[in-house]
Design a protein around this motif. Structure first.
Motif, PDB file in Angstrom:
ATOM      1  N   SER A   2      49.727  35.724  34.540  1.00 34.80           N
ATOM      2  CA  SER A   2      49.133  36.108  35.817  1.00 34.80           C
ATOM      3  C   SER A   2      49.103  37.616  35.991  1.00 34.80           C
ATOM      4  O   SER A   2      49.796  38.361  35.301  1.00 34.80           O
ATOM      5  CB  SER A   2      49.928  35.482  36.966  1.00 34.80           C
ATOM      6  OG  SER A   2      51.183  36.122  37.100  1.00 34.80           O
ATOM      7  N   TRP A   3      48.259  38.048  36.975  1.00 37.97           N
ATOM      8  CA  TRP A   3      48.197  39.465  37.353  1.00 37.97           C
ATOM      9  C   TRP A   3      49.596  40.002  37.649  1.00 37.97           C
ATOM     10  O   TRP A   3      50.003  41.047  37.133  1.00 37.97           O
ATOM     11  CB  TRP A   3      47.286  39.612  38.569  1.00 37.97           C
ATOM     12  CG  TRP A   3      47.490  40.844  39.409  1.00 37.97           C
ATOM     13  CD1 TRP A   3      48.373  41.005  40.439  1.00 37.97           C
ATOM     14  CD2 TRP A   3      46.808  42.101  39.284  1.00 37.97           C
ATOM     15  NE1 TRP A   3      48.274  42.269  40.975  1.00 37.97           N
ATOM     16  CE2 TRP A   3      47.322  42.961  40.291  1.00 37.97           C
ATOM     17  CE3 TRP A   3      45.790  42.575  38.445  1.00 37.97           C
ATOM     18  CZ2 TRP A   3      46.863  44.264  40.466  1.00 37.97           C
ATOM     19  CZ3 TRP A   3      45.332  43.885  38.627  1.00 37.97           C
ATOM     20  CH2 TRP A   3      45.871  44.709  39.613  1.00 37.97           C
ATOM     21  N   SER A  39      42.836  41.904  34.955  1.00 32.41           N
ATOM     22  CA  SER A  39      41.665  41.406  35.688  1.00 32.41           C
ATOM     23  C   SER A  39      41.923  41.370  37.189  1.00 32.41           C
ATOM     24  O   SER A  39      42.991  40.941  37.636  1.00 32.41           O
ATOM     25  CB  SER A  39      41.306  40.013  35.197  1.00 32.41           C
ATOM     26  OG  SER A  39      40.284  39.457  35.990  1.00 32.41           O
ATOM     27  N   ASP A  41      39.740  39.715  39.123  1.00 34.89           N
ATOM     28  CA  ASP A  41      38.795  38.665  39.525  1.00 34.89           C
ATOM     29  C   ASP A  41      39.329  37.791  40.651  1.00 34.89           C
ATOM     30  O   ASP A  41      38.550  37.226  41.424  1.00 34.89           O
ATOM     31  CB  ASP A  41      38.437  37.787  38.324  1.00 34.89           C
ATOM     32  CG  ASP A  41      37.546  38.519  37.328  1.00 34.89           C
ATOM     33  OD1 ASP A  41      37.008  39.581  37.693  1.00 34.89           O
ATOM     34  OD2 ASP A  41      37.410  38.032  36.192  1.00 34.89           O
ATOM     35  N   GLY A  42      40.642  37.665  40.750  1.00 36.61           N
ATOM     36  CA  GLY A  42      41.208  36.818  41.789  1.00 36.61           C
ATOM     37  C   GLY A  42      41.288  37.470  43.151  1.00 36.61           C
ATOM     38  O   GLY A  42      41.734  36.844  44.128  1.00 36.61           O
ATOM     39  N   GLN A  44      39.642  39.525  46.532  1.00 36.37           N
ATOM     40  CA  GLN A  44      38.411  39.571  47.320  1.00 36.37           C
ATOM     41  C   GLN A  44      38.475  40.726  48.319  1.00 36.37           C
ATOM     42  O   GLN A  44      39.561  41.123  48.760  1.00 36.37           O
ATOM     43  CB  GLN A  44      38.221  38.261  48.097  1.00 36.37           C
ATOM     44  CG  GLN A  44      38.117  37.016  47.217  1.00 36.37           C
ATOM     45  CD  GLN A  44      36.882  36.999  46.350  1.00 36.37           C
ATOM     46  OE1 GLN A  44      35.834  37.518  46.754  1.00 36.37           O
ATOM     47  NE2 GLN A  44      36.980  36.424  45.157  1.00 36.37           N
ATOM     48  N   ARG A  48      40.761  43.649  46.858  1.00 35.89           N
ATOM     49  CA  ARG A  48      40.286  43.956  45.503  1.00 35.89           C
ATOM     50  C   ARG A  48      40.251  45.470  45.273  1.00 35.89           C
ATOM     51  O   ARG A  48      40.600  45.941  44.184  1.00 35.89           O
ATOM     52  CB  ARG A  48      38.881  43.363  45.293  1.00 35.89           C
ATOM     53  CG  ARG A  48      38.365  43.510  43.871  1.00 35.89           C
ATOM     54  CD  ARG A  48      37.001  42.842  43.705  1.00 35.89           C
ATOM     55  NE  ARG A  48      36.603  42.809  42.318  1.00 35.89           N
ATOM     56  CZ  ARG A  48      36.014  43.811  41.684  1.00 35.89           C
ATOM     57  NH1 ARG A  48      35.748  44.938  42.334  1.00 35.89           N
ATOM     58  NH2 ARG A  48      35.687  43.698  40.407  1.00 35.89           N
TER      59      ARG A  48
END
Length: 203
Positions: A2-3, A39, A41-42, A44, A48
């Motif tokens: 995970s991040w 990443s 990407d998760g 918003q 983000r």
């Protein structure tokens, strides 16, 4: 992975490193690749942009100015401007650094950063600094209750372009490290990260 897991692994080694005031090259090429692969990407919306600010900060810890700049210049909030300003200060473009610090204006970490720097300098022997101008400005900084990013730009500029003194270099590099750690933790918190990414002193 995970991040959060990847980020904590990267952060441990990177934030123990004190970046140069004026880096000549990346500290570790492999770190740049690892940061690039993080990443977002998760994430918003605004979170983000703060995740990207974390990446911009990690690139600066790795002394990778171009990679950090590519991210920070696209972040249109004070945190992005702060990383942008530090990048230009490390690049040696001091007037441009001040421009971006004007975009930051007041900032949530300034009060604690001033205390971090003051506490650190009070534990140092400033009489060992031979350059009178730098010693005078550091003495002023040690008693300051507010962080002045423009004064710090001036200190770094004088050290890099004029004084080039080993004792002053060590002191300023440590203060820059304190600054970057505070900013990285704030960026992480604003991205929605829970808990402490970095152990920081409480004031």
């Amino acid at each position: 992975m995970s991040w959060t897991e990847t980020l904590h692994r990267l952060t441990g080694s990177l934030t123990a490193h004190k970046p140069s005031l004026y880096p000549a090259e990346e500290w570790d090429d492999l770190n740049d690749i690892k940061i690039g692969k993080l990443s977002v990407d998760g994430f918003q919306g605004e979170q983000r942009t703060y995740a990207l600010a974390v990446k911009a900060g990690l690139h600066l810890f790795n002394e990778s100015l171009d990679a950090s700049h590519e991210l920070s210049q696209s972040l249109h909030h004070p945190t992005g401007s702060y990383w942008h300003g530090i990048m230009h200060r490390m690049e040696g473009d001091y007037s441009n650094a001040k421009y971006w610090f004007r975009m930051v204006s007041s900032y949530p970490v300034y009060e604690r950063l001033a205390k971090d720097a003051s506490q650190y300098l009070k534990e140092c022997s400033l009489s060992d600094v031979s350059n009178a101008l730098i010693r005078e400005k550091l003495e002023k900084l040690s008693g300051a209750s507010e962080w002045d990013p423009y004064a710090f730009v001036d200190l770094v500029e004088h050290q890099v372009t004029v004084a080039r003194e080993a004792v002053a270099e060590e002191l300023l590099q440590h203060i820059q490290w304190l600054e970057m750690r505070r900013l990285l933790q704030y960026s992480y918190a604003q991205s929605g990260g829970g808990g402490q990414l970095i152990e920081l002193p409480e004031h």
